[in-house]
Design a protein around this motif. Structure first.
Motif, PDB file in Angstrom:
ATOM      1  N   LEU A   1       0.850  -1.183   0.000  1.00 37.40           N
ATOM      2  CA  LEU A   1       0.000   0.000   0.000  1.00 37.40           C
ATOM      3  C   LEU A   1       0.886   1.233   0.000  1.00 37.40           C
TER       4      LEU A   1
ATOM      5  N   VAL B   1      -3.980   7.462  -0.452  1.00 38.07           N
ATOM      6  CA  VAL B   1      -3.321   6.225  -0.876  1.00 38.07           C
ATOM      7  C   VAL B   1      -3.308   6.162  -2.393  1.00 38.07           C
TER       8      VAL B   1
ATOM      9  N   LEU C   1      -3.603   3.838  -5.527  1.00 34.98           N
ATOM     10  CA  LEU C   1      -4.201   2.538  -5.828  1.00 34.98           C
ATOM     11  C   LEU C   1      -4.146   2.241  -7.317  1.00 34.98           C
TER      12      LEU C   1
ATOM     13  N   GLN D   1      -4.482  -2.131  -3.604  1.00 32.18           N
ATOM     14  CA  GLN D   1      -3.086  -1.794  -3.381  1.00 32.18           C
ATOM     15  C   GLN D   1      -2.274  -2.560  -4.434  1.00 32.18           C
TER      16      GLN D   1
ATOM     17  N   ARG E   1       1.384  -8.080   3.588  1.00 32.27           N
ATOM     18  CA  ARG E   1       1.296  -6.698   3.128  1.00 32.27           C
ATOM     19  C   ARG E   1       2.270  -5.751   3.813  1.00 32.27           C
TER      20      ARG E   1
ATOM     21  N   ALA F   1       3.938  -1.482   3.354  1.00 26.40           N
ATOM     22  CA  ALA F   1       3.497  -0.141   2.955  1.00 26.40           C
ATOM     23  C   ALA F   1       4.701   0.712   2.594  1.00 26.40           C
TER      24      ALA F   1
ATOM     25  N   LEU G   1      -9.729  -3.125   2.082  1.00 21.35           N
ATOM     26  CA  LEU G   1      -8.856  -1.990   1.779  1.00 21.35           C
ATOM     27  C   LEU G   1      -8.904  -0.952   2.904  1.00 21.35           C
TER      28      LEU G   1
END
Length: 158
Positions: free
Chosen positions: A30, A39, A41, A52, A109, A111, A145
């Motif tokens: 992300l 964010v 996307l 993401q 996940r 970021a 999300l």
């Protein structure tokens, strides 16, 4: 969740391969703004939904972090994208759309924090790539999300 992932990997030695079992270990990344308010996307070509960045591991990936870095760069077109090394979320979900043999992702996940002035580029895997306010995510976005955004903010202190 961690125990379930490890059990799946032990039961399926090819769980990271696209040709492996219907459930694959995957990575996600992300991209979030430094203030945690936006964010970046991708509108996924096959799923026709906003997500993401992320996907399957490849033979050259030295680690999950390396795979998340590669996927983030490929799908965003941002060469300098580097995710934080801290995991932000584990998420197991079924897939909808044209994904062939792959029916479920066990997603690890990460970021990446990027300024919104960094210009993304749309890859062949996407219909679009765009910044979205975290309080106004695209319509039809899976609930997961929103949970990922909150986990990222919490983990990175944004």
């Amino acid at each position: 969740m961690r125990t379930a992932y490890l059990a799946h990997l032990e039961a399926h030695r090819d769980a990271v391969a696209k040709a492996g079992p219907p459930a694959h270990l995957t990575v996600g990344c992300l991209v979030i703004s430094p203030d945690g308010e936006h964010v970046l996307l991708t509108h996924h070509r096959r799923a026709r939904e906003w997500f993401q960045f992320g996907g399957h591991l490849e033979a050259g990936d030295a680690s999950l972090h390396a795979a998340a870095t590669r996927e983030g760069r490929e799908e965003s077109g941002i060469a300098g994208l580097v995710p934080e090394r801290t995991l932000v979320q584990l998420d197991r979900h079924t897939l909808s759309g044209d994904f062939g043999r792959c029916r479920e992702h066990l997603d690890v996940r990460f970021a990446a924090v990027l300024d919104r002035d960094v210009e993304p580029h749309v890859s062949d895997e996407s219909l679009d790539v765009a910044w979205w306010p975290t309080n106004a995510l695209p319509e039809g976005t899976r609930d997961e999300l929103s949970l990922l955004v909150e986990a990222t903010r919490r983990t990175l202190g944004l």
